[in-house]
Design an enzyme around this catalytic site. Structure first.
Site, PDB file in Angstrom:
ATOM      1  N   SER A  60       0.813  -1.215   0.000  1.00  0.00           N
ATOM      2  CA  SER A  60       0.000   0.000   0.000  1.00  0.00           C
ATOM      3  C   SER A  60       0.840   1.255   0.000  1.00  0.00           C
ATOM      4  O   SER A  60       0.322   2.346  -0.232  1.00  0.00           O
ATOM      5  CB  SER A  60      -0.818   0.063   1.290  1.00  0.00           C
ATOM      6  N   HIS A  89      -0.915  -2.610  -7.231  1.00  0.00           N
ATOM      7  CA  HIS A  89      -1.689  -2.238  -6.043  1.00  0.00           C
ATOM      8  C   HIS A  89      -3.191  -2.270  -6.327  1.00  0.00           C
ATOM      9  O   HIS A  89      -3.733  -1.376  -6.975  1.00  0.00           O
ATOM     10  CB  HIS A  89      -1.245  -0.832  -5.585  1.00  0.00           C
ATOM     11  N   GLU A 138      -3.092   0.445  -9.240  1.00  0.00           N
ATOM     12  CA  GLU A 138      -1.925   1.311  -9.433  1.00  0.00           C
ATOM     13  C   GLU A 138      -0.751   0.403  -9.816  1.00  0.00           C
ATOM     14  O   GLU A 138      -0.449  -0.556  -9.093  1.00  0.00           O
ATOM     15  CB  GLU A 138      -1.595   2.083  -8.152  1.00  0.00           C
ATOM     16  N   ASN A 155      -3.437   6.355  -1.655  1.00  0.00           N
ATOM     17  CA  ASN A 155      -3.291   6.292  -0.193  1.00  0.00           C
ATOM     18  C   ASN A 155      -2.679   7.554   0.414  1.00  0.00           C
ATOM     19  O   ASN A 155      -2.898   7.837   1.586  1.00  0.00           O
ATOM     20  CB  ASN A 155      -2.480   5.061   0.208  1.00  0.00           C
TER      21      ASN A 155
HETATM   22  C1  LIG Z   1      -5.603   0.636   1.742  1.00  0.00           C
HETATM   23  C2  LIG Z   1      -5.185   0.542   0.337  1.00  0.00           C
HETATM   24  O1  LIG Z   1      -4.005   0.246   0.073  1.00  0.00           O
HETATM   25  C3  LIG Z   1      -6.045   0.869  -0.788  1.00  0.00           C
HETATM   26  C4  LIG Z   1      -7.514   0.693  -0.612  1.00  0.00           C
HETATM   27  O2  LIG Z   1      -8.037  -0.333  -0.922  1.00  0.00           O
HETATM   28  S1  LIG Z   1      -8.349   1.983   0.003  1.00  0.00           S
HETATM   29  C5  LIG Z   1     -10.037   1.452   0.032  1.00  0.00           C
HETATM   30  C6  LIG Z   1     -10.691   1.655  -1.306  1.00  0.00           C
HETATM   31  N1  LIG Z   1     -12.055   1.220  -1.231  1.00  0.00           N
HETATM   32  C7  LIG Z   1     -13.086   2.058  -1.044  1.00  0.00           C
HETATM   33  O3  LIG Z   1     -12.902   3.257  -0.971  1.00  0.00           O
HETATM   34  C8  LIG Z   1     -14.422   1.403  -0.929  1.00  0.00           C
HETATM   35  C9  LIG Z   1     -15.518   2.391  -0.564  1.00  0.00           C
HETATM   36  N2  LIG Z   1     -16.783   1.682  -0.425  1.00  0.00           N
HETATM   37  C10 LIG Z   1     -17.539   1.327  -1.488  1.00  0.00           C
HETATM   38  O4  LIG Z   1     -17.204   1.596  -2.629  1.00  0.00           O
HETATM   39  C11 LIG Z   1     -18.809   0.578  -1.192  1.00  0.00           C
HETATM   40  O5  LIG Z   1     -19.190   0.817   0.130  1.00  0.00           O
HETATM   41  C12 LIG Z   1     -18.691  -0.961  -1.409  1.00  0.00           C
HETATM   42  C13 LIG Z   1     -18.407  -1.251  -2.866  1.00  0.00           C
HETATM   43  C14 LIG Z   1     -17.594  -1.569  -0.537  1.00  0.00           C
HETATM   44  C15 LIG Z   1     -19.988  -1.627  -0.994  1.00  0.00           C
HETATM   45  O6  LIG Z   1     -21.010  -1.060  -1.752  1.00  0.00           O
HETATM   46  P1  LIG Z   1     -22.493  -0.860  -1.189  1.00  0.00           P
HETATM   47  O7  LIG Z   1     -23.313  -0.350  -2.314  1.00  0.00           O
HETATM   48  O8  LIG Z   1     -22.412  -0.094   0.075  1.00  0.00           O
HETATM   49  O9  LIG Z   1     -22.908  -2.293  -0.732  1.00  0.00           O
HETATM   50  P2  LIG Z   1     -23.533  -3.496  -1.523  1.00  0.00           P
HETATM   51  O10 LIG Z   1     -24.791  -3.090  -2.257  1.00  0.00           O
HETATM   52  O11 LIG Z   1     -23.651  -4.572  -0.496  1.00  0.00           O
HETATM   53  O12 LIG Z   1     -22.422  -3.910  -2.574  1.00  0.00           O
HETATM   54  C16 LIG Z   1     -22.321  -3.439  -3.905  1.00  0.00           C
HETATM   55  C17 LIG Z   1     -21.701  -4.546  -4.732  1.00  0.00           C
HETATM   56  O13 LIG Z   1     -20.386  -4.835  -4.235  1.00  0.00           O
HETATM   57  C18 LIG Z   1     -20.290  -6.219  -3.854  1.00  0.00           C
HETATM   58  N3  LIG Z   1     -19.447  -6.302  -2.654  1.00  0.00           N
HETATM   59  C19 LIG Z   1     -19.557  -5.544  -1.540  1.00  0.00           C
HETATM   60  N4  LIG Z   1     -18.593  -5.900  -0.662  1.00  0.00           N
HETATM   61  C20 LIG Z   1     -17.884  -6.899  -1.241  1.00  0.00           C
HETATM   62  C21 LIG Z   1     -16.765  -7.681  -0.840  1.00  0.00           C
HETATM   63  N5  LIG Z   1     -16.147  -7.492   0.331  1.00  0.00           N
HETATM   64  N6  LIG Z   1     -16.297  -8.611  -1.698  1.00  0.00           N
HETATM   65  C22 LIG Z   1     -16.881  -8.818  -2.880  1.00  0.00           C
HETATM   66  N7  LIG Z   1     -17.930  -8.102  -3.327  1.00  0.00           N
HETATM   67  C23 LIG Z   1     -18.427  -7.161  -2.510  1.00  0.00           C
HETATM   68  C24 LIG Z   1     -21.702  -6.640  -3.578  1.00  0.00           C
HETATM   69  O14 LIG Z   1     -21.869  -8.039  -3.746  1.00  0.00           O
HETATM   70  C25 LIG Z   1     -22.477  -5.855  -4.620  1.00  0.00           C
HETATM   71  O15 LIG Z   1     -22.347  -6.528  -5.876  1.00  0.00           O
HETATM   72  P3  LIG Z   1     -23.483  -6.412  -7.021  1.00  0.00           P
HETATM   73  O16 LIG Z   1     -23.513  -4.972  -7.452  1.00  0.00           O
HETATM   74  O17 LIG Z   1     -22.969  -7.325  -8.085  1.00  0.00           O
HETATM   75  O18 LIG Z   1     -24.754  -6.852  -6.417  1.00  0.00           O
HETATM   76  N1  LIG Z   2      -6.587  -3.932   3.461  1.00  0.00           N
HETATM   77  C1  LIG Z   2      -6.624  -3.143   2.408  1.00  0.00           C
HETATM   78  O1  LIG Z   2      -7.608  -2.419   2.200  1.00  0.00           O
HETATM   79  C2  LIG Z   2      -5.482  -3.117   1.448  1.00  0.00           C
HETATM   80  C3  LIG Z   2      -4.263  -3.688   1.755  1.00  0.00           C
HETATM   81  N2  LIG Z   2      -3.252  -3.649   0.837  1.00  0.00           N
HETATM   82  C4  LIG Z   2      -1.963  -4.262   1.120  1.00  0.00           C
HETATM   83  O2  LIG Z   2      -2.093  -5.659   0.900  1.00  0.00           O
HETATM   84  C5  LIG Z   2      -1.241  -6.375   1.794  1.00  0.00           C
HETATM   85  C6  LIG Z   2      -2.076  -7.337   2.606  1.00  0.00           C
HETATM   86  O3  LIG Z   2      -3.034  -6.606   3.356  1.00  0.00           O
HETATM   87  P1  LIG Z   2      -4.344  -7.304   3.948  1.00  0.00           P
HETATM   88  O4  LIG Z   2      -4.824  -8.358   3.012  1.00  0.00           O
HETATM   89  O5  LIG Z   2      -5.234  -6.218   4.347  1.00  0.00           O
HETATM   90  O6  LIG Z   2      -3.739  -7.997   5.251  1.00  0.00           O
HETATM   91  P2  LIG Z   2      -4.324  -9.196   6.111  1.00  0.00           P
HETATM   92  O7  LIG Z   2      -3.792  -9.007   7.479  1.00  0.00           O
HETATM   93  O8  LIG Z   2      -5.807  -9.323   5.912  1.00  0.00           O
HETATM   94  O9  LIG Z   2      -3.651 -10.483   5.430  1.00  0.00           O
HETATM   95  C7  LIG Z   2      -2.264 -10.687   5.386  1.00  0.00           C
HETATM   96  C8  LIG Z   2      -2.030 -12.173   5.226  1.00  0.00           C
HETATM   97  O10 LIG Z   2      -0.637 -12.390   4.935  1.00  0.00           O
HETATM   98  C9  LIG Z   2      -0.277 -13.586   5.577  1.00  0.00           C
HETATM   99  N3  LIG Z   2       1.186 -13.713   5.661  1.00  0.00           N
HETATM  100  C10 LIG Z   2       2.034 -13.125   6.532  1.00  0.00           C
HETATM  101  N4  LIG Z   2       3.297 -13.552   6.278  1.00  0.00           N
HETATM  102  C11 LIG Z   2       3.231 -14.404   5.220  1.00  0.00           C
HETATM  103  C12 LIG Z   2       4.188 -15.165   4.491  1.00  0.00           C
HETATM  104  N5  LIG Z   2       5.475 -15.150   4.814  1.00  0.00           N
HETATM  105  N6  LIG Z   2       3.762 -15.941   3.471  1.00  0.00           N
HETATM  106  C13 LIG Z   2       2.441 -15.965   3.144  1.00  0.00           C
HETATM  107  N7  LIG Z   2       1.496 -15.271   3.790  1.00  0.00           N
HETATM  108  C14 LIG Z   2       1.890 -14.498   4.814  1.00  0.00           C
HETATM  109  C15 LIG Z   2      -0.969 -13.504   6.935  1.00  0.00           C
HETATM  110  O11 LIG Z   2      -1.022 -14.763   7.556  1.00  0.00           O
HETATM  111  C16 LIG Z   2      -2.340 -12.966   6.511  1.00  0.00           C
HETATM  112  O12 LIG Z   2      -3.242 -14.011   6.198  1.00  0.00           O
HETATM  113  C17 LIG Z   2      -0.493  -5.321   2.625  1.00  0.00           C
HETATM  114  O13 LIG Z   2       0.727  -5.026   2.007  1.00  0.00           O
HETATM  115  C18 LIG Z   2      -1.447  -4.140   2.547  1.00  0.00           C
HETATM  116  O14 LIG Z   2      -0.807  -2.907   2.748  1.00  0.00           O
HETATM  117  C19 LIG Z   2      -3.401  -3.103  -0.417  1.00  0.00           C
HETATM  118  C20 LIG Z   2      -4.606  -2.566  -0.776  1.00  0.00           C
HETATM  119  C21 LIG Z   2      -5.728  -2.480   0.148  1.00  0.00           C
END
Ligand SMILES: CC(=O)CC(=O)SCCNC(=O)CCNC(=O)[C@H](O)C(C)(C)COP(=O)(O)OP(=O)(O)OC[C@H]1O[C@@H](n2cnc3c(N)ncnc32)[C@H](O)[C@@H]1OP(=O)(O)O
Ligand SMILES: NC(=O)C1=CN([C@@H]2O[C@H](COP(=O)(O)OP(=O)(O)OC[C@H]3O[C@@H](n4cnc5c(N)ncnc54)[C@H](O)[C@@H]3O)[C@@H](O)[C@H]2O)C=CC1
Length: 281
Positions: A117, A138, A150, A188
């Site tokens: 991330s 990503h 990404e 991010n």
């Molecule tokens: C941290 C990082 O490195 C990077 C990141 O990922 S940052 C996070 C980026 N993500 C976001 O910003 C997500 C923001 N949230 C959303 O877009 C929405 O809330 C959401 C898509 C998660 C859910 O949408 P919603 O309209 O509130 O719920 P819901 O109606 O239940 O779901 C919409 C669709 O998504 C699907 N869905 C929801 N959650 C799901 C999950 N965890 N896995 C698979 N499918 C999922 C549902 O099945 C539904 O599919 P259909 O349209 O085919 O029926």
């Molecule tokens: N959670 C999020 O929304 C997002 C996370 N990421 C990135 O994805 C990566 C994973 O994040 P999450 O799935 O959220 O974490 P998570 O905590 O849900 O899962 C991580 C998994 O990696 C496993 N693991 C640890 N060491 C390992 C090894 N040596 N070999 C194989 N598996 C191992 C753990 O047992 C665990 O099941 C991180 O780098 C995170 O920054 C990227 C985009 C979105």
């Protein structure tokens, strides 16, 4: 068709394995304990059951896709893969260790991608003898839903590696955006400081969690509020990203909020532990 390995069966690894298998790829899904793999595969099966209930998938399709995913705890199983996508815990030392192992086990021409991330692709690549074939790929959470990937080149990543990953993005139905290496990349660096600020607003007692989220949904048109999003991402992942931004830029504007740290210390990680800013059943 290429065979793809996925390291880590958590929130992201399971989602990545799902979209790869749905796109016809043979997938090897590796984690350190079989219970983690079972949990990841269980989550994928649940997603498919929802699709079946909605009439978007048949039981036969579900079975065929699940059959394309081989779960394993043995890293040697990745030897047959052409591309490996690492989605293990966000920790540089762990990722370097994994990449050194992958470099030894995988085919010489295999590409090693990381779903990090925020971390440096160049540093992860330096743990291998194939820094030209290491790249950032990503995905976003939830992987089956979010369209963006990404694609991040490190200093040493080759054009050929980038082009192969851009092709994979298209094949799994996602839209790639090319990004130069930088802490937190694009999304991010914007999104996670916003979440950190929302946590500060909560800690200051400016508004309740529900109201902060409602305000951002109705006032900024976000699909979910920042605290619900923190719970979806995982507070541990949010903290790890803030730490990288804070240390890499040496800028106090990226200071992780103490409440975020406290949440992680209390294992209030969000959806994956059943409790974060909200409680999940
Ligand atoms: C941290 C990082 O490195 C990077 C990141 O990922 S940052 C996070 C980026 N993500 C976001 O910003 C997500 C923001 N949230 C959303 O877009 C929405 O809330 C959401 C898509 C998660 C859910 O949408 P919603 O309209 O509130 O719920 P819901 O109606 O239940 O779901 C919409 C669709 O998504 C699907 N869905 C929801 N959650 C799901 C999950 N965890 N896995 C698979 N499918 C999922 C549902 O099945 C539904 O599919 P259909 O349209 O085919 O029926
Ligand atoms: N959670 C999020 O929304 C997002 C996370 N990421 C990135 O994805 C990566 C994973 O994040 P999450 O799935 O959220 O974490 P998570 O905590 O849900 O899962 C991580 C998994 O990696 C496993 N693991 C640890 N060491 C390992 C090894 N040596 N070999 C194989 N598996 C191992 C753990 O047992 C665990 O099941 C991180 O780098 C995170 O920054 C990227 C985009 C979105």
């Amino acid at each position: 068709m290429k065979k793809v390995g996925v390291i880590g069966a958590g929130t992201m690894g399971a989602g990545i394995a799902q979209v790869l298998a749905q796109s016809g790829y043979e997938v090897v899904l590796r984690d350190v304990k079989s219970e983690f793999i079972d949990k990841g595969l269980g989550g994928i099966a649940k997603n498919f059951d929802r699709n079946i209930q909605k009439g978007k998938m048949t039981e036969d399709e579900k079975a065929a896709i699940l059959q394309r995913i081989e779960g394993t705890v043995d890293i040697q199983t990745l030897a047959s893969c052409d591309i490996i996508i690492e989605a293990a815990t966000e920790n540089m030392e762990l990722k370097k260790k994994i990449f050194t192992e992958l470099d030894q086990v995988c085919k010489g021409d295999a590409i090693l991608a990381t779903n990090t991330s925020s971390l440096s692709i160049t540093e992860i690549a330096s743990a291998t003898n194939r820094p030209d074939r290491v790249i950032g790929m990503h995905f976003f959470n939830p992987v089956p839903v979010m369209k963006l990937i990404e694609v991040i080149k490190g200093l040493t990543t080759s054009e050929d590696t980038k082009n192969q990953i851009l092709e994979l993005c298209q094949k799994v139905g996602k839209t790639p955006v090319e990004v130069e290496e930088a802490p937190g990349f694009v999304v991010n660096r914007i999104l996670v400081p916003m979440i950190n600020e929302a946590i500060g607003i909560l800690a200051d007692g400016v508004a309740k969690a529900e109201d902060i989220d409602e305000a951002m949904k109705l006032g900024a048109n976000h699909p979910i509020g920042p605290l619900a999003l923190a719970d979806l991402i995982g507070n541990d992942v949010c903290l790890a990203i803030m730490e990288v931004l804070y240390h890499e830029f040496s800028d106090s504007k990226y200071r992780p909020h103490p409440l975020l740290r406290k949440m992680v210390r209390g294992n209030l990680l969000g959806r994956k532990t059943g409790r974060g800013f909200y409680v999940y059943s």
